[in-house]
Design an enzyme around this catalytic site. Structure first.
Site, PDB file in Angstrom:
ATOM      1  N   GLU A 233       0.945  -1.300   0.048  1.00  0.00           N
ATOM      2  CA  GLU A 233       0.032   0.061   0.115  1.00  0.00           C
ATOM      3  C   GLU A 233       0.740   1.182   0.009  1.00  0.00           C
ATOM      4  O   GLU A 233       1.558   1.577   0.877  1.00  0.00           O
ATOM      5  CB  GLU A 233      -0.962   0.108   1.224  1.00  0.00           C
ATOM      6  CG  GLU A 233      -1.942   1.073   1.257  1.00  0.00           C
ATOM      7  CD  GLU A 233      -1.518   2.207   1.847  1.00  0.00           C
ATOM      8  OE1 GLU A 233      -1.323   3.222   1.277  1.00  0.00           O
ATOM      9  OE2 GLU A 233      -1.652   2.166   3.012  1.00  0.00           O
ATOM     10  N   CYS A 267      -1.751   9.027   3.022  1.00  0.00           N
ATOM     11  CA  CYS A 267      -1.204   8.347   1.873  1.00  0.00           C
ATOM     12  C   CYS A 267      -2.484   8.625   0.924  1.00  0.00           C
ATOM     13  O   CYS A 267      -2.137   8.776  -0.297  1.00  0.00           O
ATOM     14  CB  CYS A 267      -1.058   6.971   1.952  1.00  0.00           C
ATOM     15  SG  CYS A 267      -2.202   6.120   2.612  1.00  0.00           S
TER      16      CYS A 267
END
Length: 489
Positions: A233, A267
């Site tokens: 990720e 993020c």
């Protein structure tokens, strides 16, 4: 022949340190794997117990955990910690507990009745073994616990390597975790220098990494030495795209909430906004009004610091780079960044050009680039000119336009008419694609990712094999020709 120590004592010391770190972690991994082999498939009751203990670990210690995170940051808004680390975390565990029984059930699959009459096919989800997690500092509890919970649901044991920027939290979790779960079920490792490098070299049954693309490539390369599968990720430049027919004030409110949250250190945050050229000034004004009303000063306890000096310096360098290349920088509150507290106000960067840092790197902070467009084709071309982002945020009431962007622009996930919130949906998988990552966790897809979805074929008492064995003459030859013709008809 001279030893390394004779040639360069510092190299010898670092080699010895790396060996010591590797040996220590290998001992722990071996202990966890032995425990796995002794009980390779925990029952539904055992998995639920582990999940409830994990929830208790966090729920019983929210105050001390919040304080530890704030010390790691220098200052972290207490309410942001509540929102990001605690509220969604408990809900995700509850959702797993609710669905786990059905997830664990073997799945019946179709069979070719012509070739295999009376046989059966089943897919059985089974634990992989020991899962290694590499967790970043920005949402250390939410990310760690959501991944641990997914791995526990699938029946695995978990070793967690925390960030060097989460040392206060890591030490607290190392102290607390054994009070709730055995150390051969869950263990936390502190980053003391070189731990992450050696951690990714261990032969886990799965590694889940959250962090930068550059580090993700190194983790993947190390994991490949052991053929360890990875879920990555990563991040990227996630765009918000505003339809000119959409309510600008509403878009500004939702985008600004996301951008100021955790000082932009997320993020999946909005990295830049694409707004119609005719509405850019009005959008900036709407955003400025929201910031002046809701975040009038960075000195407030509600506003979070940049995680460390390097992150603060990176923001300053990004601003300076943009300024030197001729961009316009708009600071709505007029406050200067504070180097003592490492707090940086939300600022807009407009009139950017391709050579600027902010055009080429994920911002990961409270700086927002504004990009104008004339048509949806401009939007599609711009976003597709870079790596596939971790998220995309179309703001529109036009379903056809939203579907166009979803069809033509690939991203890890999508929130329509808001930002960030697809990550909080317990029943949606979360993960990137291309440069923003691979694989998923959360929900049923996460359970499957942390399981060996094992195919089992069960042959019946009656089988066609005796009609298909050599010699291939007479009736057997005719059967083969009939089956070939039937299959390819």
């Amino acid at each position: 022949m001279n030893s390394i120590a004779d040639i360069n004592p510092s190299i010898a010391e670092s080699v010895e340190q790396a060996e010591a770190i590797r040996t220590s972690m290998q001992v722990k991994l071996d202990e966890m794997r032995r425990a796995y082999h002794q009980a390779p498939s925990p029952s539904l009751a055992e998995r639920k117990h582990d999940l409830k203990q994990l929830k208790r670990l966090i729920g019983d210690n929210t105050e001390s955990i919040s304080q530890a995170i704030s010390r790691d940051y220098g200052h972290r808004s207490e309410h942001e910690t509540m929102f990001a680390e605690f509220i969604g975390t408990g809900g995700s565990i509850d959702d797993i507990l609710k669905n786990l029984k059905s997830w664990m059930k073997p799945e019946k699959r179709h069979i070719d009745a012509t070739m295999f009459p009376f046989a059966s096919n089943t897919v059985i989800p089974q634990p992989l073994g020991v899962v290694g997690l590499i967790v970043p500092w920005n949402f250390p509890v939410f990310l760690a616990v959501s991944q641990i919970a997914t791995a526990f649901a699938a029946g695995n044991r978990v070793m967690v390597k925390m960030s060097e920027n989460s040392r206060h939290l890591t030490r607290l979790l190392r102290e607390l975790a054994p009070q709730y779960l055995p150390e051969d079920k869950l263990t936390f490792l502190e980053e003391t220098g070189g731990v992450g490098i050696e951690f990714s070299k261990l032969a886990f049954d799965l590694i889940i990494f959250t962090g930068s693309g550059a580090t993700g490539k190194k983790v993947m390369a190390s994991a490949a030495e052991n053929l360890t599968p990875v879920i990555l990720e990563l991040g990227g430049k996630s765009p918000a795209i505003i339809d000119p027919k959409y309510d600008l004030a509403k878009a500004a409110e939702r985008i600004m909430f996301a951008k100021q949250f955790n000082a932009g250190q997320i993020c999946v945050n909005v990295d830049y906004v694409m707004v119609h050229a005719s509405q850019a000034d009005e959008f900036i004004e709407r955003c400025s009004e929201w910031l002046k009303s809701n975040v009038p000063t960075i000195d407030s306890d509600d506003y979070t610091s940049m995680i460390d000096q390097r992150a603060y310096d990176r923001m300053m360098a990004t601003l300076e780079d943009a300024r030197n290349y001729g961009a316009t920088i708009i600071n709505p509150t007029g406050e200067a960044p504070n180097p003592e507290t490492r707090k940086v106000p939300v600022q807009f960067i407009v009139n950017t050009s391709p050579e600027m840092v902010i055009r080429n790197r994920e911002t990961f902070g409270p700086l927002l680039m504004i990009v104008t467009y004339e048509s949806p084709d401009d939007v599609i071309a711009h976003v597709n000119s870079g790596d596939r982002p971790l998220a995309m945020y179309p703001f529109t009431r036009d379903k056809k336009l939203a579907d166009l962007y979803i069809e033509r622009i690939m991203s890890g996930g999508v929130s329509i008419n808001d930002a960030l919130l697809h990550v909080s949906q317990h029943d949606l998988p979360f993960g990137g694609v291309g440069g923003s990552g691979m694989g998923h966790y959360h929900g049923k897809e996460g359970f499957n990712s942390c399981s060996k979805m094992r195919p089992v074929f069960h042959q019946a008492n009656f089988t066609m094999n005796k009609f298909l064995a050599p010699p291939y003459t007479g009736m057997k030859d005719k059967i083969y020709r009939f089956l070939t013709k039937k299959s390819l008809k």
